[in-house]
Scaffold this active site. Structure first.
Site, short mmCIF file in Angstrom:
data_model
loop_
_atom_site.label_atom_id
_atom_site.label_comp_id
_atom_site.label_asym_id
_atom_site.label_seq_id
_atom_site.Cartn_x
_atom_site.Cartn_y
_atom_site.Cartn_z
N GLU A 196 -12.90 4.94 5.87
CA GLU A 196 -12.88 4.15 7.10
C GLU A 196 -14.01 4.48 8.07
OE1 GLU A 196 -8.05 3.55 7.14
OE2 GLU A 196 -8.91 5.40 7.87
N ARG A 228 -8.42 -0.98 8.41
CA ARG A 228 -9.34 0.03 7.91
C ARG A 228 -9.55 1.15 8.93
NH1 ARG A 228 -14.44 -1.29 4.06
NH2 ARG A 228 -14.50 0.74 3.07
N CYS A 229 -8.61 1.48 9.59
CA CYS A 229 -8.29 2.69 10.30
C CYS A 229 -7.22 2.35 11.29
CB CYS A 229 -9.44 3.37 11.00
SG CYS A 229 -8.93 5.05 11.36
N GLN A 249 0.82 -1.20 0.00
CA GLN A 249 0.00 0.00 0.00
C GLN A 249 0.86 1.26 0.00
OE1 GLN A 249 -2.86 -2.13 3.19
NE2 GLN A 249 -3.21 0.06 3.06
#
Lengths: 291, 793
Positions: B738, B368-369, B221
């Site tokens: 998120e 996701r956060c 990422q």
């Protein structure tokens, strides 16, 4: 998927398949739907030398009711074939109720009824259903066929009594004495999860009177649990709330659940009791309406 | 005539995702799709034990298997100074174990072979002799004074504590508690979960001895961060390293860190001088790569009896596994945990955090956060729920009284963040109407009289998305800005590259929409490329919902630079001075005569064929964007459930989500992000968790034990939107990827707790599996901690 090295044969007849099994003397495995076998091989929990794929053998994918009322399910009948199946709804309502609860839709298109019974997973839906309905397995080997009653077929977790050179070619459920009713309930955390508890009930009715009763449990013991003895107080009686409470408690007492991350043993017994109560209450209402 | 912005796929167009065309045809290009000539395959041998000393490793049997080319052990890595690597939190992590294994699944050896089957066979042939040590599986064991020291490799590490950190105003908070009428308490555990992207981690390392160049195709990422780290760890010159992230099959924070497999594959390629592919299997991904959460949170809220919040004390005890491998900004030890209560007008707050090593997989980056905002907001909304109940106040009215009002922005939170915009009350109203809140109390009472248990849960929050600014936010000291580079070709088509890295967010689609909005070049005429460090401008990658706030802003800014140059060209073409030129979407015209104009495409052609005297040819530029602040989206979620009192099974009757993420570039993509997040919220609330038995064996190491909800269980979602533009973002957008994962879980838990509220139940820790709900409703007691792992009778 990176399994250990294995051989693969796809025979065209049962006799050929049996010959291969015979040759490998216990080191070969029958592949039908593969929905349990393939994951086990993938995880390298099993490393069979040879896979005998029976999917190419014609004439094994049937499910039918014979004129005598007995139900016959061939070795390549998929779970999906038993869903929305009018024959099953009429003659084997427990199977009709269980079929849409077997794993997930993807597994159901491929996995087989007979394969699931042979896998003898204590969580297996079909072994419990067959036990409640008093069914048996037809096994074929080098010396012909034999019938094995469910209680003699599944003898422990992942253990059946097939000889290494035998194939289960058919599951049979005998004709009922009266009208067969029944249902199946299962608690799972998610579709396709191993169940927390499952209950199969199959009754034979004469009007509102129970003339035969079978109950079996899955996921609440080291093997499929035959709770039929605990259901016998139903026989000869109408289904009343008092009787339901008595049977539900007796059936729950036959469960041998372990405490694990799906719940305590007490919780799993509570689920069995609730499901037996719900199924019998539902069947009482239907039989009253029918009568 | 100005162009119709929606028609050209500009801002606000629900343009179909460009990526999907190749994905749904099976034509995506993932790392495992890449095949290089002569490529070998690598497999890792992992530790079966959570904590053990390695007495010996015998690889001789592995070498006997035909097709095995190389077996690497920790000792061989150590000989090249590669046995340990730095984490993103200034700690170290073992690449291949030398002294001890410290978690189940830790990398012990690697086999490089002609195919992955052989590599796997050979791993089974390696004999490792272990001396088992006691396993520490939670921070409470880790903090005991006589507990075994996990990181005995480190100097100055007497126990298992990693850090002790505090923030906020302790004196002001103590004062608030002294003045409080009511003190409400909450204590809970946010269980460990795993992002479990569909594609696991993997890479192909290709070292070319002739050119000296190392190319690594990998599922990252943040490819530029990887390049910098590889340069430091492998001591290769940075310009001779090329990281290429192809299509990613999901990330969710799992693919931010650098994992041992990458480092080993790189060394293997250097040693064998051929490309080496390593693709992690699913179990390897679940047991060894970046997990999420695993934090114990405690706190108390000081309240005035009319419902006004006065102060908040919080304490977190976090479990980081065997290596401290979070990826938060270096000045915040437990990430942005102190973003808790940012949506509320809370005068004073204090947070104390302690982190511990355990014999569990390292991580904490995902999911996701990252930055621990998920835990902060979950605790916040569980605390708020309990406080309203303790005061005897309605859940919605208590929130309305204490949420920051529209006219209070910019608002400085008790922990020092500056929130800048929002319409919290409006979002609350829309959600209440949609869920049927005004008739709910009567409905719940009526249902209870029939033995049915109904509950509604609310979760309202604003969260900090889009790190930086660079003053406060960095990874390993590298400031968190981002970048875009735009080249407009002579026919008016364009290629855009950014330092972000798409992994399902739809960058190819939405970045082109920003260009369309700024320049009037149809989105279909813009190619978007990311992930190749030799071509993309430097950027910090995609996570923490930062792409639109940071790289997206850079896209707008570079397009504006292009427009500024095109304006000069337009003036030249129209033979007027630049001051006499006006812009409308896609076109410059002469102010005095609107009919006289040139399109952006005309300007592009002229940039290569008819530029004004003295002007540098071409039409391209780049922009590095350092945001002045984080963006602050707001979410108000409502969940209605019914609990089966005989089984503890709970069914979701309705979910309403009201999101204000500012201006929406592609509303369809935003909605999909919210639905995906709500699904994850439902997952964590209901079934998704990882735990360990007392030996440190992971429960949740495969997808039979680690449950992801399917379409069968997942409820439907009703979405609503409010738009309060971000005041500092060039196009008014805020992060959103998120929000639902962060704010969603508390809405589900609050709903189930509400259904059981009359029984005295204050808390059920996630996952709220039926047996736990049943226990709560039959005993009236709180259910805390992880589900027990007892495999015996």
């Amino acid at each position: 998927m990176y399994p250990s090295r294995f051989g693969y044969e796809a025979p065209k007849t049962i006799d050929e398949a049996i010959a291969i099994l015979d040759k490998y003397a216990g080191e070969a495995k029958v592949l039908s739907g593969g929905q349990s076998l393939i994951p086990v091989i993938k995880l390298r929990f099993a490393a069979p030398e040879m896979l005998v794929d029976i999917n190419g053998i014609p004439g094994l994918d049937y499910n039918r009711v014979d004129p005598d009322g007995s139900i016959h399910i061939g070795a390549l009948c998929r779970h999906e074939d038993l869903e929305n199946n009018e024959l099953m709804e009429k003659h084997a309502p427990t199977i009709a109720a269980a079929a849409p609860l077997v794993s997930d839709p993807i597994v159901r298109t491929r996995g087989t009824f007979v394969g699931s019974v042979c896998h003898a997973d204590p969580q297996g839906d079909w072994a419990a259903t067959m036990t409640a309905m008093g069914g048996h397995i037809v096994a074929q080997g080098p010396n012909g066929t034999r019938e094995i009653a469910m209680n003699d077929f599944v003898i422990g977790p992942f253990q059946n009594t097939l000889a290494y050179n035998e194939i289960a070619i058919e599951a049979v459920i005998p004709a009922p004495k009266g009208v067969r009713v029944g249902s199946y309930l299962k608690l799972e955390r998610r579709v396709g999860d191993f169940a927390t508890a499952s209950v199969a009930v199959s009754l034979e009715m004469n009007g509102e009177t129970v003339i035969g009763a079978g109950i079996a449990l899955a996921s609440v013991g080291g093997r499929t649990i035959d709770a039929t003895a605990a259901a016998q107080s139903l026989v000869g009686n109408k289904i009343t709330p008092e009787l339901i409470a008595e049977v539900a408690a007796a059936v729950a007492a036959t469960a041998e659940p372990r405490t694990d991350h799906r719940g305590s043993s007490d919780y799993k017994r509570q689920i069995v009791k609730t499901f037996v109560t719900r199924i019998l209450t539902g069947l009482a209402t239907t039989s009253q309406k029918a009568a | 005539m100005a162009l119709d912005e929606i028609k050209i796929g500009g801002l606000g167009a629900s343009r179909r995702r460009v990526e999907d065309n190749r994905f749904i045809r099976g034509k995506g290009n993932y790392v495992d799709d890449i095949v290089l000539p002569g490529m070998l395959h690598m497999e890792l041998l992992r530790s079966p034990l959570a904590h053990a000393r390695i007495k010996s490793i015998d690889v001789s049997k592995a070498y006997e298997i035909p097709g095995v080319r190389l077996v690497l052990t920790g000792e061989m890595m150590a000989a090249r100074n590669l046995a340990w690597m730095p984490t993103l939190s200034y700690d170290t992590q073992a690449v291949l174990a030398t002294d001890k294994v410290r978690f189940q699944g830790q990398e012990v050896a690697a086999v490089i072979a002609d195919d992955p089957y052989i590599a796997k066979d050979a791993c089974q042939a390696i004999v490792v002799e272990y001396e088992q040590l006691p396993a520490i599986v939670n921070p409470f064991q880790a903090m005991e004074s006589d507990s075994v020291v996990i990181r005995d490799d480190k100097e100055n590490q007497p126990g298992n504590k990693i850090f002790d950190w505090e923030i906020g105003d302790k004196a002001a908070t103590d004062k608030a508690f002294a003045e409080a009428d009511v003190v409400s308490k909450m204590e809970l555990h946010y269980p460990r979960s795993h992002p479990s992207p569909m594609e696991t981690c993997g890479s192909i390392a290709d070292f070319n001895r002739a050119t000296g160049k190392l190319t690594v195709y990998m599922t990252s990422q943040a490819p530029h961060i990887v390049r910098a780290a590889v340069a430091m760890v492998a001591e290769l010159p940075e310009h001779m390293i090329r990281i290429v992230s192809p299509d990613l099959g999901g990330g969710f924070g799992n693919k931010v860190p650098i994992y041992p497999g990458y480092v080993v594959a790189i060394l293997a390629s250097i040693l064998t001088e051929v490309p080496v592919k390593w693709i992690e299997d699913k179990t390897g991904n679940l047991i060894s790569t970046g997990f999420g959460r695993d934090v114990y949170l405690q706190g108390e809220m000081a309240l005035r009896k009319d419902g006004k919040m006065l102060g908040m004390r919080m304490k977190t005890i976090s479990d980081h596994g065997a290596f401290y491998a979070d990826a938060q900004p270096s000045k915040f030890k437990i990430g942005l945990m102190h973003s808790a209560f940012a949506a509320y007008d809370l005068p004073a707050a204090h947070l104390e955090s302690v982190g511990y090593y355990t014999n569990k997989a390292p991580g904490g980056v995902a999911y996701r956060c990252s930055f621990r905002v998920t835990e902060a907001m979950f605790f916040q909304e569980r605390m708020v729920h309990a406080a309203a109940n303790d005061l005897g106040m309605d859940q919605a009215e208590f929130r309305r009284m204490n949420l920051v009002k529209d006219d209070m922005f910019p608002y400085r939170t008790a922990f020092g963040f500056l929130t800048d915009s929002g319409q919290y009350g409006k979002c609350l109203d829309i959600g209440m109407k949609a869920i049927g809140y005004d008739t709910y109390k009567a409905e719940q009472a009526e249902a209870r009289s029939r033995g049915k248990l109904l509950g509604i849960g609310i979760s309202t929050m604003t969260e900090p998305l889009g790190a930086g600014n660079s003053r406060e936010y960095d990874i390993l000291g590298i400031k968190m800005f981002d970048s875009a580079e735009l080249r407009v070709h002579m026919t008016g088509k364009a290629i855009l590259r950014t330092g972000a890295m798409n992994q399902g967010q739809g960058h190819q689609t939405t970045w082109a929409q920003i260009v369309a909005h700024e320049l009037g070049i149809p989105a279909d005429d813009v190619t978007v490329e990311e992930g190749d460090t030799d071509t993309a401008p430097f950027g910090m990658g995609t996570y923490a919902s930062r792409s639109t706030p940071v790289a997206g802003a850079a896209v707008a800014m570079v397009a504006r630079k292009i427009r500024a140059k095109a304006r000069k060209i337009a003036a030249h073409l129209l033979e007027v001075s630049e001051e006499d030129i006006e812009w409308e979407l896609g076109r410059f015209y002469v102010r005095s005569n609107k009919e006289r104009g040139v399109t952006i495409q005309d300007c592009a052609l002229a940039a290569y064929s008819n530029m004004p005297d003295g002007m540098e040819p071409g039409l391209e530029n780049n922009a590095y964007y350092d945001p002045p602040n984080l963006t602050w989206p707001f979410a108000a979620y409502f969940v209605k459930v019914e609990v089966d009192a005989e089984t503890g099974v709970w069914d979701v009757l309705k979910v309403v989500a009201v999101d204000d993420c500012g201006v929406r570039i592609n509303p369809m993509i935003v909605e999909a992000q919210i639905m995906g997040g709500l699904t994850e919220a439902y997952a964590m609330a209901s079934m998704q968790y990882q735990t360990y038995d007392d030996q440190g064996n992971m429960i949740g190491a495969n997808y039979m034990d680690y449950l992801l909800p399917t379409a069968w269980e997942t409820p439907g979602f009703e979405l609503h939107e409010v738009v309060t533009p971000c005041p500092h973002h060039p196009i008014g957008a805020k992060g959103v990827g998120e929000c639902a994962t962060v704010a969603g879980p508390a809405a589900f838990v609050n709903a189930v707790v509400d259904a059981l509220g009359h029984l005295g139940v204050r808390n059920i820790d996630m996952p709220m599996m039926p047996n736990r709900v049943y226990e709560a409703l039959t005993t009236g007691k709180d259910i805390s901690g992880m589900p027990p792992v007892m495999m015996g009778d």
